[in-house]
Structures are given as C-alpha cells and as structure tokens.
Design a protein around this motif. Structure first.
Motif, short mmCIF file in Angstrom:
data_model
loop_
_atom_site.label_atom_id
_atom_site.label_comp_id
_atom_site.label_asym_id
_atom_site.label_seq_id
_atom_site.Cartn_x
_atom_site.Cartn_y
_atom_site.Cartn_z
N TRP A 30 -67.77 -43.05 -78.48
CA TRP A 30 -67.24 -41.94 -79.32
C TRP A 30 -65.86 -42.39 -79.99
O TRP A 30 -64.86 -42.70 -79.26
N THR A 31 -65.98 -42.24 -81.08
CA THR A 31 -64.67 -42.47 -82.04
C THR A 31 -64.20 -41.62 -83.13
O THR A 31 -65.43 -40.96 -83.53
N ALA A 32 -63.09 -41.16 -83.32
CA ALA A 32 -62.82 -40.17 -84.12
C ALA A 32 -61.52 -40.41 -84.80
O ALA A 32 -60.55 -41.08 -84.19
N GLY A 33 -61.19 -39.69 -85.81
CA GLY A 33 -59.71 -40.12 -86.49
C GLY A 33 -59.40 -41.20 -87.53
O GLY A 33 -60.55 -41.98 -87.61
N ALA A 34 -58.32 -41.53 -87.86
CA ALA A 34 -58.20 -42.31 -88.67
C ALA A 34 -56.71 -42.85 -88.59
O ALA A 34 -55.74 -42.36 -88.25
N GLY A 35 -56.40 -44.33 -89.08
CA GLY A 35 -55.16 -44.63 -88.66
C GLY A 35 -54.56 -44.53 -87.31
O GLY A 35 -55.16 -44.71 -86.28
N ALA A 36 -53.27 -44.19 -87.09
CA ALA A 36 -52.56 -43.96 -85.86
C ALA A 36 -53.13 -42.81 -85.08
O ALA A 36 -53.17 -42.63 -83.92
N ALA A 102 -56.76 -50.01 -77.55
CA ALA A 102 -58.23 -50.43 -77.58
C ALA A 102 -58.74 -50.74 -78.69
O ALA A 102 -59.57 -51.77 -78.99
N PHE A 103 -58.32 -50.31 -79.82
CA PHE A 103 -58.78 -50.64 -81.24
C PHE A 103 -58.47 -51.89 -81.69
O PHE A 103 -58.99 -52.48 -82.72
N ARG A 104 -57.58 -52.87 -80.88
CA ARG A 104 -57.45 -54.22 -81.23
C ARG A 104 -58.61 -55.06 -80.78
O ARG A 104 -58.73 -56.21 -81.12
N LEU A 105 -59.55 -54.58 -79.92
CA LEU A 105 -60.69 -55.06 -79.26
C LEU A 105 -61.89 -54.81 -80.21
O LEU A 105 -62.00 -53.57 -80.88
N GLY A 106 -62.55 -55.86 -80.64
CA GLY A 106 -63.59 -55.69 -81.63
C GLY A 106 -63.30 -55.63 -83.19
O GLY A 106 -61.99 -55.65 -83.42
N THR A 107 -64.16 -55.59 -84.10
CA THR A 107 -64.07 -55.49 -85.46
C THR A 107 -64.33 -53.97 -85.78
O THR A 107 -65.76 -53.67 -85.69
N TRP A 108 -63.68 -53.47 -86.43
CA TRP A 108 -63.94 -52.00 -86.86
C TRP A 108 -63.86 -51.90 -88.52
O TRP A 108 -63.18 -52.56 -89.19
N GLU A 109 -64.65 -50.71 -88.96
CA GLU A 109 -64.56 -50.16 -90.04
C GLU A 109 -64.16 -49.01 -90.19
O GLU A 109 -64.69 -47.99 -89.26
N GLN A 110 -63.49 -48.48 -91.09
CA GLN A 110 -63.04 -46.87 -91.15
C GLN A 110 -64.43 -46.27 -92.04
O GLN A 110 -64.66 -46.69 -92.92
N THR A 111 -64.91 -45.46 -91.38
CA THR A 111 -65.90 -44.32 -92.02
C THR A 111 -65.44 -43.06 -92.21
O THR A 111 -64.28 -42.49 -91.95
N SER A 112 -66.15 -42.18 -93.14
CA SER A 112 -65.68 -40.81 -93.47
C SER A 112 -65.81 -39.98 -91.95
O SER A 112 -65.27 -39.05 -92.00
#
Length: 175
Positions: A30-36, A102-112
C-alpha cells in the motif's frame, strides 16, 4: 521504521498470531502521498469485496507512516507483489534496511492516488472509513480504478515466510 532481526512469527507467539500466520495470503504494498511525503507499507491482511462500489479492506498499523499518509490524502495504491519483490516487501515492512529509503527499490510512477510500482496489478483506492480492530486499524477503501498486469510469480506470505505462487495464464477465468 523499526528493523526486526527476528521472525515475528517465531515461537513463542500468542495463539491468535499463530492462527493468523497459518492463513497466509497475497503480499500487497500500500502506498500513498507524493514526493517527500510518500509512504508505503507491506500488507498481507487484506480482502477485496466486489460490488457497487467494490472495496478493499485492509488491516494497517495505526502508527505507520502509510496510515498517516492515507488519512491525510484520502487515496492510496494497493499493488500486488511478485516473487522478485521480496526485498522490497521486507524494506516496506521494516524488516530490512533500505539506504536512501524504500522507494529507491523498484521502478515507480506517480499516480493521482499515490506512487505505483510499474508493471504490477494494482487498485487505486479512496479511503471510505476506518476503525480500530484489535491492534490494527481496519481500513475500508473504495476501489476507483484497477490496473491488471501479468502476474507470473505472485508473492505470498504464510507462517512467517514468503512463498512464490505460480502465476496464471488466464485460462482459469482469472483475467
């Protein structure tokens, strides 16, 4: 974040924890938020209720950064992890170090709805309500969008250990 060196399901756990560990289930992130303000948490205590509207129900740590971010922003991404995501699951679960986060692991895209791992089946959800249940926070979130990706090697958790579940080719109706 707390890094645990011991297996949380090792003896002598209480009987309820041992029962829960034997249920097993898919490992989600589960992920939430944006940026920092991004936050994430590995969760295997969840279920999906189909209907109008459909919902995801999850048991979250009420003291986690993820719960705070979900409550603040009202949206999240619930993604299903692959067998190769074990290190990522441990990092977001506080079981392994993640230098730089942890967000340095994997490839991410920011969604709404929050950060999403590229190439994973996921649901974009909106917080509907939550309440204390035991030591957890039961979260009910309405599913607003589903993205289905190839799941060849699902990551599952049972009795304190990860297991790799073979994926499906779609022939069994799981499309």
């Amino acid at each position: 974040m707390t890094i645990h060196s011991e297996n949380p399901f090792a003896d002598p756990p209480d009987a309820v924890r041992r029962f829960r560990g034997r249920l097993g289930g898919a490992v989600s992130l589960w992920t939430a938020g944006a940026g920092a303000q991004r936050a994430g948490l590995t969760v295997s205590s969840l279920m999906v209720a189909n209907g109008d509207p459909a919902a995801v129900l999850g048991l979250l740590d009420p003291e986690s950064d993820l719960y705070d971010a979900l409550e603040a922003g009202g949206t999240a991404v619930v993604q299903l992890l692959h067998g190769a995501d074990r290190d990522l699951a441990d990092a977001f679960g506080g079981l392994a170090p993640a230098p730089g986060g942890a967000f340095r692991l994997g490839t991410w895209e920011q969604t709404s709805h929050g950060p999403a791992l590229v190439g994973r089946t996921r649901a974009h959800v909106r917080l509907d309500r939550s309440e204390d249940v035991g030591w957890s926070r039961l979260v009910v979130a309405t599913i607003e969008e589903v993205v289905v990706a190839e799941d060849h090697d699902a990551l599952e958790h049972r009795r304190g250990r990860y297991r790799h579940a073979p994926g499906h080719d779609g022939a069994d109706g799981d499309r």
